[in-house]
Write a protein that holds these residues in place. Structure first.
Motif, PDB file in Angstrom:
ATOM      1  N   TRP A  73       0.822  -1.207   0.000  1.00  0.00           N
ATOM      2  CA  TRP A  73       0.000   0.000   0.000  1.00  0.00           C
ATOM      3  C   TRP A  73       0.857   1.258   0.000  1.00  0.00           C
ATOM      4  CZ3 TRP A  73      -0.144   3.705   3.901  1.00  0.00           C
ATOM      5  CH2 TRP A  73       0.490   3.368   5.087  1.00  0.00           C
ATOM      6  N   THR A  74       0.247   2.313  -0.504  1.00  0.00           N
ATOM      7  CA  THR A  74       0.805   3.659  -0.462  1.00  0.00           C
ATOM      8  C   THR A  74      -0.291   4.574   0.079  1.00  0.00           C
ATOM      9  OG1 THR A  74       0.018   4.336  -2.654  1.00  0.00           O
ATOM     10  CG2 THR A  74       2.169   3.190  -2.542  1.00  0.00           C
ATOM     11  N   ARG A  75       0.024   5.837   0.165  1.00  0.00           N
ATOM     12  CA  ARG A  75      -0.974   6.803   0.630  1.00  0.00           C
ATOM     13  C   ARG A  75      -2.200   6.825  -0.284  1.00  0.00           C
ATOM     14  NH1 ARG A  75       0.329  12.898   2.679  1.00  0.00           N
ATOM     15  NH2 ARG A  75      -1.778  13.380   3.347  1.00  0.00           N
ATOM     16  N   ALA A  76      -2.019   6.500  -1.556  1.00  0.00           N
ATOM     17  CA  ALA A  76      -3.117   6.543  -2.529  1.00  0.00           C
ATOM     18  C   ALA A  76      -3.969   5.267  -2.560  1.00  0.00           C
ATOM     19  CB  ALA A  76      -2.555   6.808  -3.916  1.00  0.00           C
ATOM     20  N   THR A  77      -3.583   4.231  -1.829  1.00  0.00           N
ATOM     21  CA  THR A  77      -4.313   2.962  -1.879  1.00  0.00           C
ATOM     22  C   THR A  77      -5.692   3.093  -1.241  1.00  0.00           C
ATOM     23  OG1 THR A  77      -2.249   1.722  -1.754  1.00  0.00           O
ATOM     24  CG2 THR A  77      -4.266   0.521  -1.249  1.00  0.00           C
ATOM     25  N   LEU A  78      -6.696   2.638  -1.974  1.00  0.00           N
ATOM     26  CA  LEU A  78      -8.070   2.652  -1.489  1.00  0.00           C
ATOM     27  C   LEU A  78      -8.739   1.365  -1.952  1.00  0.00           C
ATOM     28  CD1 LEU A  78     -10.433   4.226  -0.149  1.00  0.00           C
ATOM     29  CD2 LEU A  78     -10.937   5.141  -2.414  1.00  0.00           C
ATOM     30  N   PHE A  79      -9.200   0.558  -1.017  1.00  0.00           N
ATOM     31  CA  PHE A  79      -9.964  -0.652  -1.324  1.00  0.00           C
ATOM     32  C   PHE A  79     -11.354  -0.500  -0.734  1.00  0.00           C
ATOM     33  CE2 PHE A  79      -6.141  -3.013  -2.416  1.00  0.00           C
ATOM     34  CZ  PHE A  79      -6.622  -3.927  -3.345  1.00  0.00           C
ATOM     35  N   TRP A  80     -12.345  -0.864  -1.504  1.00  0.00           N
ATOM     36  CA  TRP A  80     -13.701  -0.885  -1.011  1.00  0.00           C
ATOM     37  C   TRP A  80     -14.305  -2.237  -1.341  1.00  0.00           C
ATOM     38  CZ3 TRP A  80     -11.967   1.917  -5.108  1.00  0.00           C
ATOM     39  CH2 TRP A  80     -12.519   1.656  -6.351  1.00  0.00           C
ATOM     40  N   CYS A  81     -15.319  -2.609  -0.571  1.00  0.00           N
ATOM     41  CA  CYS A  81     -15.951  -3.914  -0.739  1.00  0.00           C
ATOM     42  C   CYS A  81     -17.457  -3.772  -0.836  1.00  0.00           C
ATOM     43  CB  CYS A  81     -15.634  -4.827   0.443  1.00  0.00           C
ATOM     44  SG  CYS A  81     -13.901  -5.258   0.610  1.00  0.00           S
ATOM     45  N   ARG A  82     -18.042  -4.658  -1.617  1.00  0.00           N
ATOM     46  CA  ARG A  82     -19.484  -4.821  -1.681  1.00  0.00           C
ATOM     47  C   ARG A  82     -19.784  -6.248  -1.238  1.00  0.00           C
ATOM     48  NH1 ARG A  82     -18.084  -2.061  -6.156  1.00  0.00           N
ATOM     49  NH2 ARG A  82     -18.197  -3.882  -7.505  1.00  0.00           N
ATOM     50  N   LEU A  83     -20.711  -6.382  -0.314  1.00  0.00           N
ATOM     51  CA  LEU A  83     -21.088  -7.685   0.221  1.00  0.00           C
ATOM     52  C   LEU A  83     -22.560  -7.930  -0.068  1.00  0.00           C
ATOM     53  CD1 LEU A  83     -19.476  -7.438   3.775  1.00  0.00           C
ATOM     54  CD2 LEU A  83     -18.425  -8.274   1.675  1.00  0.00           C
ATOM     55  N   ALA A  84     -22.905  -9.211  -0.227  1.00  0.00           N
ATOM     56  CA  ALA A  84     -24.304  -9.562  -0.475  1.00  0.00           C
ATOM     57  C   ALA A  84     -24.590 -10.969   0.040  1.00  0.00           C
ATOM     58  CB  ALA A  84     -24.613  -9.491  -1.968  1.00  0.00           C
ATOM     59  N   PHE A  85     -25.801 -11.159   0.507  1.00  0.00           N
ATOM     60  CA  PHE A  85     -26.332 -12.493   0.752  1.00  0.00           C
ATOM     61  C   PHE A  85     -27.842 -12.394   0.616  1.00  0.00           C
ATOM     62  CE2 PHE A  85     -26.770 -10.877   5.043  1.00  0.00           C
ATOM     63  CZ  PHE A  85     -27.880 -11.538   5.572  1.00  0.00           C
ATOM     64  N   GLN A  86     -28.437 -13.425   0.040  1.00  0.00           N
ATOM     65  CA  GLN A  86     -29.857 -13.439  -0.290  1.00  0.00           C
ATOM     66  C   GLN A  86     -30.199 -12.158  -1.036  1.00  0.00           C
ATOM     67  OE1 GLN A  86     -31.556 -14.376   3.559  1.00  0.00           O
ATOM     68  NE2 GLN A  86     -31.493 -16.570   3.076  1.00  0.00           N
ATOM     69  N   ASP A  87     -31.125 -11.351  -0.536  1.00  0.00           N
ATOM     70  CA  ASP A  87     -31.500 -10.117  -1.231  1.00  0.00           C
ATOM     71  C   ASP A  87     -30.909  -8.872  -0.569  1.00  0.00           C
ATOM     72  OD1 ASP A  87     -33.032 -10.221   1.059  1.00  0.00           O
ATOM     73  OD2 ASP A  87     -34.850  -9.468   0.107  1.00  0.00           O
ATOM     74  N   LYS A  88     -29.932  -9.034   0.323  1.00  0.00           N
ATOM     75  CA  LYS A  88     -29.335  -7.912   1.042  1.00  0.00           C
ATOM     76  C   LYS A  88     -28.005  -7.511   0.408  1.00  0.00           C
ATOM     77  CE  LYS A  88     -31.528  -9.077   5.368  1.00  0.00           C
ATOM     78  NZ  LYS A  88     -31.374  -9.220   6.808  1.00  0.00           N
ATOM     79  N   ARG A  89     -27.717  -6.195   0.419  1.00  0.00           N
ATOM     80  CA  ARG A  89     -26.492  -5.654  -0.162  1.00  0.00           C
ATOM     81  C   ARG A  89     -25.954  -4.547   0.733  1.00  0.00           C
ATOM     82  NH1 ARG A  89     -27.924  -9.243  -2.859  1.00  0.00           N
ATOM     83  NH2 ARG A  89     -28.432  -9.412  -5.042  1.00  0.00           N
ATOM     84  N   LEU A  90     -24.627  -4.363   0.723  1.00  0.00           N
ATOM     85  CA  LEU A  90     -24.009  -3.204   1.372  1.00  0.00           C
ATOM     86  C   LEU A  90     -22.621  -2.975   0.800  1.00  0.00           C
ATOM     87  CD1 LEU A  90     -21.630  -4.078   3.549  1.00  0.00           C
ATOM     88  CD2 LEU A  90     -23.564  -4.569   5.012  1.00  0.00           C
ATOM     89  N   GLY A  91     -22.105  -1.779   0.990  1.00  0.00           N
ATOM     90  CA  GLY A  91     -20.763  -1.434   0.551  1.00  0.00           C
ATOM     91  C   GLY A  91     -20.085  -0.551   1.580  1.00  0.00           C
ATOM     92  N   PHE A  92     -18.749  -0.617   1.634  1.00  0.00           N
ATOM     93  CA  PHE A  92     -17.991   0.193   2.587  1.00  0.00           C
ATOM     94  C   PHE A  92     -16.532   0.254   2.147  1.00  0.00           C
ATOM     95  CE2 PHE A  92     -17.599  -4.107   3.943  1.00  0.00           C
ATOM     96  CZ  PHE A  92     -16.322  -4.230   4.452  1.00  0.00           C
ATOM     97  N   THR A  93     -15.803   1.232   2.676  1.00  0.00           N
ATOM     98  CA  THR A  93     -14.371   1.356   2.437  1.00  0.00           C
ATOM     99  C   THR A  93     -13.638   0.414   3.375  1.00  0.00           C
ATOM    100  OG1 THR A  93     -14.618   3.663   1.781  1.00  0.00           O
ATOM    101  CG2 THR A  93     -12.407   2.939   2.444  1.00  0.00           C
ATOM    102  N   ALA A  94     -12.857  -0.513   2.805  1.00  0.00           N
ATOM    103  CA  ALA A  94     -12.133  -1.496   3.608  1.00  0.00           C
ATOM    104  C   ALA A  94     -10.752  -0.993   4.019  1.00  0.00           C
ATOM    105  CB  ALA A  94     -11.997  -2.804   2.840  1.00  0.00           C
ATOM    106  N   PHE A  95     -10.112  -0.179   3.170  1.00  0.00           N
ATOM    107  CA  PHE A  95      -8.779   0.338   3.488  1.00  0.00           C
ATOM    108  C   PHE A  95      -8.574   1.661   2.757  1.00  0.00           C
ATOM    109  CE2 PHE A  95      -4.238   0.906   2.848  1.00  0.00           C
ATOM    110  CZ  PHE A  95      -3.738   0.657   4.115  1.00  0.00           C
ATOM    111  N   ASN A  96      -8.112   2.669   3.490  1.00  0.00           N
ATOM    112  CA  ASN A  96      -7.820   3.979   2.914  1.00  0.00           C
ATOM    113  C   ASN A  96      -6.409   4.380   3.338  1.00  0.00           C
ATOM    114  OD1 ASN A  96      -7.571   6.703   2.302  1.00  0.00           O
ATOM    115  ND2 ASN A  96      -9.723   7.140   2.699  1.00  0.00           N
ATOM    116  N   GLY A  97      -5.452   4.255   2.421  1.00  0.00           N
ATOM    117  CA  GLY A  97      -4.057   4.557   2.722  1.00  0.00           C
ATOM    118  C   GLY A  97      -3.836   5.988   3.169  1.00  0.00           C
ATOM    119  N   ASP A  98      -4.635   6.925   2.677  1.00  0.00           N
ATOM    120  CA  ASP A  98      -4.484   8.321   3.076  1.00  0.00           C
ATOM    121  C   ASP A  98      -4.803   8.502   4.559  1.00  0.00           C
ATOM    122  OD1 ASP A  98      -3.870  11.076   2.384  1.00  0.00           O
ATOM    123  OD2 ASP A  98      -6.000  11.454   2.750  1.00  0.00           O
TER     124      ASP A  98
END
Length: 134
Positions: A73-98
């Motif tokens: 990672w560097t300061r610019a690294t950004l990972f986000w994730c989307r999760l789902a099961f059945q009819d449910k969904r969500l998203g969030f930032t998993a890692f923000n190097g800044d």
């Protein structure tokens, strides 16, 4: 370089999904993010994480298995994730190097429950609610 692994996790009495981000200090070169499926009723969890230049694609993670990946990672690294099961969904930032570089703060682990994602900030040990299922 990104490393992806899918494997059997440890059986636990709790019936939830746990997203564990195993990170060291802000000076470490690599970060490992791990997703353990502990959803109730042995539900399959769909995990799709990516950065601006590294799409890890969707993975179906069955109960008591995990998905993880490591990356430099560097300061610019950004990972986000989307999760789902059945009819449910969500998203969030998993890692923000800044955030890590600027404030030396990050979440060491995320817990994904049937009602959303929670995480504990490494330094303060403060428990935070990040996202709710839609």
């Amino acid at each position: 370089m990104t490393t992806i692994r899918i494997g059997l996790g440890l059986a636990a009495a709790v019936v939830f999904a746990t997203l564990l981000i195993q990170v060291g200090t802000a000076t470490d070169d690599y970060v490992t993010i791990r997703v353990n499926n502990k959803l109730s009723s042995k539900k399959t969890l769909i995990v799709h994480c990516q950065s601006g230049d590294d799409d890890l694609h969707a993975h179906a993670v069955v109960a008591d298995f995990y998905f993880d990946w490591s990356f430099g990672w560097t300061r610019a690294t950004l990972f986000w994730c989307r999760l789902a099961f059945q009819d449910k969904r969500l998203g969030f930032t998993a890692f923000n190097g800044d955030d890590v570089y600027t404030y030396d703060v990050f979440v060491a682990d995320f817990d994904v429950y049937d009602d959303g994602v929670y995480g504990t900030q490494v330094v303060s040990q403060q428990r935070l609610h990040f996202a709710r299922w839609h």
